[in-house]
Enzyme design. Structure first.
Site, PDB file in Angstrom:
ATOM      1  N   GLY A   1      -8.352   2.080   5.408  1.00  0.00           N
ATOM      2  CA  GLY A   1      -7.464   3.219   5.518  1.00  0.00           C
ATOM      3  C   GLY A   1      -6.834   3.540   4.178  1.00  0.00           C
TER       4      GLY A   1
ATOM      5  N   GLN B   1      -0.647   7.100  -1.469  1.00  0.00           N
ATOM      6  CA  GLN B   1      -1.148   5.937  -2.198  1.00  0.00           C
ATOM      7  C   GLN B   1      -1.921   6.329  -3.455  1.00  0.00           C
ATOM      8  OE1 GLN B   1      -2.814   4.030   1.607  1.00  0.00           O
ATOM      9  NE2 GLN B   1      -2.440   2.298   0.235  1.00  0.00           N
TER      10      GLN B   1
ATOM     11  N   CYS C   1      -2.829  -4.142   2.362  1.00  0.00           N
ATOM     12  CA  CYS C   1      -2.669  -2.759   1.909  1.00  0.00           C
ATOM     13  C   CYS C   1      -3.286  -2.625   0.527  1.00  0.00           C
ATOM     14  CB  CYS C   1      -1.173  -2.414   1.866  1.00  0.00           C
ATOM     15  SG  CYS C   1      -0.833  -0.726   1.351  1.00  0.00           S
ATOM     16  N   LEU C   2      -4.004  -1.524   0.320  1.00  0.00           N
ATOM     17  CA  LEU C   2      -4.615  -1.295  -0.987  1.00  0.00           C
ATOM     18  C   LEU C   2      -3.569  -1.134  -2.088  1.00  0.00           C
ATOM     19  CD1 LEU C   2      -7.547   1.080   0.035  1.00  0.00           C
ATOM     20  CD2 LEU C   2      -7.636  -1.379  -0.450  1.00  0.00           C
TER      21      LEU C   2
ATOM     22  N   HIS D   1      -0.305   2.108  10.437  1.00  0.00           N
ATOM     23  CA  HIS D   1      -0.058   1.674   9.058  1.00  0.00           C
ATOM     24  C   HIS D   1      -0.137   2.883   8.113  1.00  0.00           C
ATOM     25  CE1 HIS D   1      -0.759  -1.295   5.632  1.00  0.00           C
ATOM     26  NE2 HIS D   1      -1.172  -0.149   5.105  1.00  0.00           N
ATOM     27  N   GLU D   2      -1.188   3.695   8.273  1.00  0.00           N
ATOM     28  CA  GLU D   2      -1.375   4.850   7.381  1.00  0.00           C
ATOM     29  C   GLU D   2      -0.322   5.927   7.620  1.00  0.00           C
ATOM     30  OE1 GLU D   2      -3.164   4.388   4.856  1.00  0.00           O
ATOM     31  OE2 GLU D   2      -4.115   2.593   5.680  1.00  0.00           O
TER      32      GLU D   2
ATOM     33  N   HIS E   1       2.772   5.177   5.794  1.00  0.00           N
ATOM     34  CA  HIS E   1       2.757   5.584   4.386  1.00  0.00           C
ATOM     35  C   HIS E   1       3.284   7.004   4.211  1.00  0.00           C
ATOM     36  CE1 HIS E   1       0.953   2.345   2.093  1.00  0.00           C
ATOM     37  NE2 HIS E   1      -0.031   2.214   2.966  1.00  0.00           N
TER      38      HIS E   1
END
Length: 175
Positions: free
Chosen positions: A46, A51, A95-96, A137-138, A141
């Site tokens: 994701g 991000q 997380c990225l 989660h996304e 963000h």
């Protein structure tokens, strides 16, 4: 398509609430394609526009984890959770924007989400399991919230210090 740079926590852009997408444009569709390519390259399941430093309500995800299954990329503009189960689930999240750090997070086991697809059509779907965790989660963000915000302060501070060191090392060309 272009690979985009992924912001590393702490970065003030990750804590901002993203702006709604009023109209879909070719530029936004191209951004979504770039985000999918960036997510797959990372690799991740994701990615949210904040991000990559873009304050728009856009997320991409693909939670297919098996090599023998075809990818199922999803692009969501202005996603919103419209229902959530009372039953909870615990997943170890990463997380990225917080590389190499993982922690268990408790979230609703199932969620219903409404969004605009790449053609500007309203879509609605129920998600469970990993897909439900990922979409929540996304969407977090887009609200300026990171998975570490669910953790106890000491654990969150420890991860933040590790990310500050990683950013210093990257700036010095050591990582």
């Amino acid at each position: 398509m272009t690979l985009r740079n992924i912001l590393i926590h702490p970065d003030p852009r990750l804590k901002k609430v993203a702006d709604s997408v009023p109209d879909l444009s070719d530029e936004l569709r191209l951004l979504a394609e770039d985000m999918l390519e960036t997510m797959y390259d990372a690799p991740g399941i994701g990615l949210a526009a904040p991000q990559i430093g873009i304050s728009k309500r856009l997320i991409v995800l693909d939670c297919v984890r098996e090599d023998d299954e075809p990818p199922q990329p999803m692009v969501m503009f202005n996603p919103e959770i419209i229902r959530a189960s009372d039953e909870l689930n615990v997943y170890e999240e990463g997380c990225l924007s917080i590389p190499e750090q993982f922690a268990e997070v408790t979230r609703p086991k199932e969620v219903g989400v409404r969004w605009l697809d790449m053609d500007g059509n309203v879509q609605e779907r129920d998600f469970d399991g990993l897909w439900a965790t990922c979409v929540q989660h996304e969407i977090d963000h887009l609200e300026g919230k990171l998975f570490i915000d669910y953790l106890k302060p000491l654990k969150r501070q420890m991860i933040t210090r590790k990310m500050q060191k990683l950013k210093r090392d990257l700036a010095r060309g050591k990582a």
